[in-house]
Design a protein around this motif. Structure first.
Motif, PDB file in Angstrom:
ATOM      1  N   THR A 242       0.817  -1.249   0.101  1.00 11.67           N
ATOM      2  CA  THR A 242       0.084  -0.047  -0.166  1.00 11.67           C
ATOM      3  C   THR A 242       0.928   1.379   0.011  1.00 11.67           C
ATOM      4  O   THR A 242       0.288   2.426  -0.321  1.00 11.67           O
ATOM      5  N   ASP A 243       2.123   1.049   0.311  1.00 10.88           N
ATOM      6  CA  ASP A 243       3.085   2.439   0.237  1.00 10.88           C
ATOM      7  C   ASP A 243       3.488   2.669  -0.936  1.00 10.88           C
ATOM      8  O   ASP A 243       4.492   3.465  -0.884  1.00 10.88           O
ATOM      9  N   LEU A 244       3.444   1.584  -1.858  1.00 11.52           N
ATOM     10  CA  LEU A 244       4.010   1.963  -3.160  1.00 11.52           C
ATOM     11  C   LEU A 244       3.307   2.904  -4.221  1.00 11.52           C
ATOM     12  O   LEU A 244       3.715   3.067  -5.365  1.00 11.52           O
ATOM     13  N   LYS A 245       2.117   3.614  -3.784  1.00 11.59           N
ATOM     14  CA  LYS A 245       1.450   4.348  -4.741  1.00 11.59           C
ATOM     15  C   LYS A 245       2.467   5.270  -5.542  1.00 11.59           C
ATOM     16  O   LYS A 245       3.286   5.961  -5.115  1.00 11.59           O
ATOM     17  N   GLY A 246       2.195   5.231  -6.929  1.00 13.02           N
ATOM     18  CA  GLY A 246       3.000   5.961  -7.833  1.00 13.02           C
ATOM     19  C   GLY A 246       4.442   5.645  -7.913  1.00 13.02           C
ATOM     20  O   GLY A 246       5.207   6.502  -8.403  1.00 13.02           O
ATOM     21  N   LYS A 247       4.870   4.520  -7.195  1.00 15.89           N
ATOM     22  CA  LYS A 247       6.166   4.360  -7.183  1.00 15.89           C
ATOM     23  C   LYS A 247       6.872   3.522  -8.168  1.00 15.89           C
ATOM     24  O   LYS A 247       6.141   2.482  -8.971  1.00 15.89           O
ATOM     25  N   THR A 248       8.001   3.218  -8.564  1.00 17.90           N
ATOM     26  CA  THR A 248       8.640   2.093  -9.460  1.00 17.90           C
ATOM     27  C   THR A 248       8.960   0.944  -8.861  1.00 17.90           C
ATOM     28  O   THR A 248       9.667   0.916  -7.702  1.00 17.90           O
ATOM     29  N   VAL A 249       8.709  -0.246  -9.388  1.00 17.61           N
ATOM     30  CA  VAL A 249       8.932  -1.539  -8.709  1.00 17.61           C
ATOM     31  C   VAL A 249       9.428  -2.241  -9.917  1.00 17.61           C
ATOM     32  O   VAL A 249       9.079  -2.076 -11.017  1.00 17.61           O
ATOM     33  N   VAL A 250      10.505  -2.776  -9.615  1.00 20.06           N
ATOM     34  CA  VAL A 250      11.394  -3.719 -10.473  1.00 20.06           C
ATOM     35  C   VAL A 250      11.049  -5.164 -10.283  1.00 20.06           C
ATOM     36  O   VAL A 250      10.860  -5.650  -9.095  1.00 20.06           O
ATOM     37  N   VAL A 251      10.894  -5.942 -11.513  1.00 20.36           N
ATOM     38  CA  VAL A 251      10.427  -7.308 -11.417  1.00 20.36           C
ATOM     39  C   VAL A 251      11.135  -8.119 -12.633  1.00 20.36           C
ATOM     40  O   VAL A 251      11.810  -7.372 -13.254  1.00 20.36           O
ATOM     41  N   THR A 252      11.476  -9.510 -12.428  1.00 21.93           N
ATOM     42  CA  THR A 252      12.045 -10.191 -13.406  1.00 21.93           C
ATOM     43  C   THR A 252      11.296 -10.582 -14.586  1.00 21.93           C
ATOM     44  O   THR A 252      10.277 -11.249 -14.128  1.00 21.93           O
TER      45      THR A 252
END
Length: 306
Positions: free
Chosen positions: A152-162
Motif C-alpha cells: 500500500t506504500d508503493l502508490k505511484g512508485k517504481t517497482v522492478v520485477v524479473t
C-alpha cells in the motif's frame, strides 16, 4: 569336415544371437519415453541452471553451477541412470533465465530445469513438475532508509520485477486491486533487478522472499536492504521436465520417494538454507511447516504413486 561345419554353425548361431541382442537393445531404447531414449543414446543429461537464484541455482566463485535444486536434479539423474541402465551419465549444464526456461523444457533444449520455478496450473498446461521442493511467496526488497513497509506504500512508485516470473503477474494484480498506479519495470534476471535497486532506479524489487534473502546474503547488503510486507502471492517450487512422458514422471517421483524414505531431504534443505553456503554466506531460513509436511508425506507414501 564335421568340425568345420560345426564351427560355421556356431558362428552363424553367435551372429544370430548378437543380432537378436542388438535388436532387443534397440527395442528397449525404443520402449523408453523420448527424453529417456535421448539420454540413453547420448549418455548426457542436460540440466537447466540459473545464474543468480541462490541458494537454489547459482554460480560459485569459479563460475560452476551449484545449489539445492541442482542437487535434487542430480538425485533424479541417478534414478534416470537406473532406468536407462547407465551408471556413468554426464551432465551438460545449460543456462536458462526466468523468461526462456519453459520454452527450453518444451523445445527439448534441457531435460530437467533445476532453478526456482513456481509450479502453478497455468504452467502445468505446458510442462510437468516434480513433487514440492520449496514454498515461497512474493515480497518486496526496499532500501533500509525507505518508508515502504508493504504494497500500500508503493502508490505511484517504481517497482522492478524479473521478466517471466510469477512475481511480475502478482505485481500487476496488486497494482489493479489497490489502484496504486505503479511503474512496473522489467529486467531479464534477478541480479539485474537487484542492481536497479542498488542504482536507485527502482523503489522496490518484487520477487520470492527466499530469493531476496539469498541476494542480500550474497551481496552482504544486510545493512542496505530489507524484505518487507505480507505475501503478495503463494509460490510452490518444483523441478520442471517435459509433459506427457509418464515414464519420466515415474522416474522423477521415484527419486523423490527415495530421498523421502532415506530422510535425505531435510539435511539437504539445511545444507543450503541453514548452514553456511559454499560461497561463505548463511541464509538461516528454517524449513517451513508446509514443506516439512510435504517431505514427510513422500516417506509415508512409499510404494504408492500419485
Amino acid at each position: 569336415m564335421h568340425h568345420a561345419r560345426d564351427m560355421a554353425a556356431g558362428a552363424a548361431l553367435l551372429a544370430a544371437s548378437l543380432l537378436a541382442a542388438a535388436a532387443a537393445a534397440q527395442t528397449a531404447s525404443e520402449g523408453l519415453s523420448p527424453t529417456l531414449a535421448n539420454i540413453k543414446s547420448t549418455h548426457v543429461v542436460r540440466l537447466g541452471y540459473r545464474e543468480s537464484s541462490p541458494p537454489f541455482s547459482f554460480l560459485d566463485q569459479s563460475n560452476r553451477p551449484i545449489g539445492y535444486s541442482l542437487e535434487l536434479c542430480e538425485a533424479i539423474m541417478e534414478e534416470i541412470g537406473v532406468e536407462v541402465d547407465d551408471a556413468n551419465l554426464r551432465i551438460d549444464y545449460v543456462k536458462v533465465t526466468s523468461d526462456d526456461r519453459i520454452p527450453a523444457v518444451v523445445q527439448g533444449k534441457i531435460d530437467l530445469e533445476c532453478g526456482s520455478t513456481t509450479a502453478n496450473a497455468e504452467r502445468a498446461k505446458q510442462v510437468a513438475f516434480s513433487p514440492l521442493i520449496f514454498v515461497a511467496g512474493t515480497k518486496l526488497m526496499v532500501p533500509k532508509t525507505s518508508s515502504v513497509s508493504g504494497a500500500t506504500d508503493l502508490k505511484g512508485k517504481t517497482v522492478v520485477v524479473t521478466k517471466g516470473t510469477t512475481n511480475e503477474q502478482a505485481m500487476h494484480n496488486v497494482d489493479k486491486k489497490l489502484s496504486l498506479g505503479l511503474n512496473i519495470v522489467v529486467t531479464p534476471d534477478h541480479e539485474q533487478s537487484y542492481q536497479m535497486l542498488v542504482d536507485g532506479k527502482a523503489d522496490a524489487f518484487a520477487t520470492d522472499d527466499i530469493l531476496l534473502y539469498g541476494l542480500i546474503a550474497r551481496h552482504k547488503s544486510q545493512d542496505k536492504f530489507r524484505v518487507v510486507g505480507d505475501y503478495l502471492s503463494y509460490d510452490p517450487y518444483g523441478i520442471m521436465y517435459r509433459k506427457g512422458e509418464p515414464q519420466l514422471k515415474d522416474v522423477v517421483e521415484r527419486a523423490f520417494r527415495k530421498l523421502g524414505t532415506g530422510r535425505d531431504l531435510i539435511p539437504l534443505y539445511n545444507k543450503w538454507f541453514v548452514a553456511r553456503l559454499p560461497s561463505g554466506e548463511r541464509l538461516n531460513v528454517a524449513i517451513s511447516p508446509q514443506l516439512e509436511e510435504a517431505f514427510k508425506a513422500l516417506d509415508d507414501n512409499e510404494g504408492t504413486s500419485n
